[in-house]
Each structure stands twice: as C-alpha cells, then as structure tokens.
Design an enzyme around this catalytic site. Structure first.
Site, PDB file in Angstrom:
ATOM      1  N   ASP A  14       0.786  -1.053  -0.118  1.00 15.31           N
ATOM      2  CA  ASP A  14      -0.015   0.034  -0.086  1.00 15.31           C
ATOM      3  C   ASP A  14       0.860   1.267  -0.209  1.00 15.31           C
ATOM      4  O   ASP A  14       1.797   1.367   0.829  1.00 15.31           O
ATOM      5  CB  ASP A  14      -0.823   0.040   1.198  1.00 15.31           C
ATOM      6  CG  ASP A  14      -2.093  -1.100   1.247  1.00 15.31           C
ATOM      7  OD1 ASP A  14      -2.239  -1.448  -0.147  1.00 15.31           O
ATOM      8  OD2 ASP A  14      -2.713  -1.192   2.138  1.00 15.31           O
ATOM      9  N   GLU A 133     -13.768  -4.504  -2.176  1.00 12.47           N
ATOM     10  CA  GLU A 133     -13.764  -4.305  -0.850  1.00 12.47           C
ATOM     11  C   GLU A 133     -14.820  -4.627  -0.150  1.00 12.47           C
ATOM     12  O   GLU A 133     -15.717  -3.690  -0.391  1.00 12.47           O
ATOM     13  CB  GLU A 133     -13.288  -2.538  -0.450  1.00 12.47           C
ATOM     14  CG  GLU A 133     -11.760  -2.522  -1.409  1.00 12.47           C
ATOM     15  CD  GLU A 133     -11.457  -1.100  -1.214  1.00 12.47           C
ATOM     16  OE1 GLU A 133     -12.299  -0.118  -0.764  1.00 12.47           O
ATOM     17  OE2 GLU A 133     -10.176  -0.569  -1.480  1.00 12.47           O
TER      18      GLU A 133
END
Length: 288
Positions: A14, A133
């Site tokens: 990330d 997600e």
C-alpha cells in the site's frame, strides 16, 4: 487425472506518496519505508507477484505510482499489478508503459461497468483485475465499498463478482475490510461465497496473522492465491539490510519507524519461504 494446483503468494504494498504504509481496516496508515526496497526483498524471497495499491488515489482522483513501478520493473521480473485511481483507458496505458502487467480496478468499475468492458476488449482479460472491498452488514450480507472502504455502494459482493466475470475480467481480488490489518484471520465465508460462484481466479486478502492462517485458507477454501502484507512487512523491517533512508522524511506518520521497540500488534512475522514450506499437498488441495 487429479493434480495439485499451484498456490500464489502476492505481497501487497500500500502506497501513500513516496512511502510504503500499513493500517488497520485500510485506515490509520503508518509509514514503513520505501516500497522499492520492500519489493526487491520480496522478489528475492520468491514472491509470485506483487500488488501496488495507491491507497489515496481515488480520494484525490489520481495515481502516482508510475515512478515507483518504473524503478521496480527494471529489477524485478514477476508480474506487477497496480491499483488505485485508475479511471480511464489512458490511465491503464500509462500504468502498463511504466512497467505494470495488470491493473486493479474498483471505484471506476463500480461507477461505470462499460469502462471495464472496454478495458477487457482493449487489453485482454489477463490484464484486468477487479478489486472488491467487502464489509459485512448487520444482517450478515456483504456489500462492496469504494475509496479504501470509505464509500458504501448497494452492490452485493457475490452478485458483483458474477457480473464482472460475465464481462470477461481475468481475476478478482477480494478484501475483507473488517479483517484487513487486524490479524484476526481470513473471512473464509466471504472468500468461499465468491470463489464457488465464479470460475476465474480469486485472490484472498485481509486478516492473516500467521503462516498457519494461509495454510488454513488453502485447505478450507478453493482459492489458490493470497495477497498479504502485515506478516511480511513487519518481518522485512527487521531484516532489510539496506536501511539507509528507508522513508521520505516529513511525509506521513513515521512514529513507528522512529520507535526504538517496534510492536507488531499480534502478528507472527514470517518470510515467504516459511509460508511456501508448509504442507499444502494434502488431499484437500487436489481438484479433479
């Protein structure tokens, strides 16, 4: 004839600005270091692929990973997937020119399914990954979210997964936002609810605390790929020898790196080799 299907271990990096970051539930990001150093470390350990996700790209409507990907692609020769803020065909072209092999789409896909159809037609199924997600509702249903789990949609995850498969995407990356960064283990119910309804590869992400969690994932579900971060990142921090200028000063929350005693929450840190050396060749992994 029955055969054992191969597994894939995919470190997830990330990115916020120039730094590798990590949070919990995709929030509360702490700076861990320079992503290219970690990428090289995982490549040398035997990672099958790498996923780079610009975690604030959708929020600011841009993707800033091109420089990082260009650096990494010159030294690393496994598939690279890039996600975050990719909204147009030109964005995909730019990511591929920088050195990516695949792109991961979430927000733009939910906002415009025709964009996904066009992307598949232009670049081929193997280039397009749909990231989902998922957050579990109070009633037990799972719904897709965007913007790193910030924005709710009305799309139920299994229906959405089947829809994107029907238009030709090559893979699905399923993230349990509820589990992500917690070390509470994978949401096996979520993962299997999708993998049993689609025929394309599903990559499971979110919740691994120790290598046995990954072993359980491959034995309790039909998925053969996992995207992991915390248990790898915290091991890497203590063993990367090229630790000079590990992060960009004055960029993000660097208190964790500055601390003398780094606390890894409840994670049992491990290397990729530790995961791959587990016994995965049981009858549970054999598919006709």
């Amino acid at each position: 004839m029955a055969k054992t299907l191969p597994i894939r271990i995919i470190p997830r990096l990330d990115i916020k600005g120039p730094n590798l970051v990590k949070g919990i539930h995709l929030e509360g990001l702490r700076v861990l270091g320079k992503p290219e150093i970690f990428a090289n470390y995982y490549y040398n350990q035997g990672a099958d692929e790498l996923l780079f996700m610009d975690v604030v790209a959708s929020l600011y409507e841009r993707n800033s990973l091109h420089d990082i990907i260009s650096k990494v692609a010159k030294k690393i020769f496994i598939p690279l997937t890039v996600g975050g803020g990719i909204r147009t065909i030109d964005d995909i072209h730019s990511a591929l020119r920088a050195g990516a092999d695949k792109v991961s789409l979430n927000t733009a896909a939910i906002q415009n399914i025709d964009f996904v159809k066009e992307a598949v037609q232009v670049f081929g199924a193997s280039t397009i990954v749909i990231s989902i997600e998922a957050i579990k509702s109070e009633k037990g249903n799972y719904y897709a979210f965007t913007d790193n789990g910030r924005e709710e949609t009305n799309k139920e995850v299994v229906d959405w997964a089947k829809q994107v498969e029907s238009i030709g995407v090559g893979e699905i990356l399923i993230t349990s936002v509820d589990k992500e960064g917690t070390g509470d283990g994978f949401d096996y119910g979520l993962i299997e609810s999708i993998s049993k309804e689609v025929t394309i590869p599903v990559i499971a992400h979110g919740g691994a605390q120790k290598k046995e969690d990954i072993q359980n994932l491959f034995q309790k579900t039909t998925v053969r790929s996992t995207c992991i971060s915390s248990i790898l990142h915290y091991e890497a921090i203590t063993n990367i020898t090229d630790n000079t200028s590990m992060h960009s000063e004055d960029e993000g929350n660097i208190e964790f790196l500055k601390s003398q005693t780094k606390k890894f929450h409840k994670f049992e840190v491990c290397k990729i080799a530790d995961i791959k050396n587990q016994e995965f060749n049981s009858e549970l992994l054999v598919r006709k």
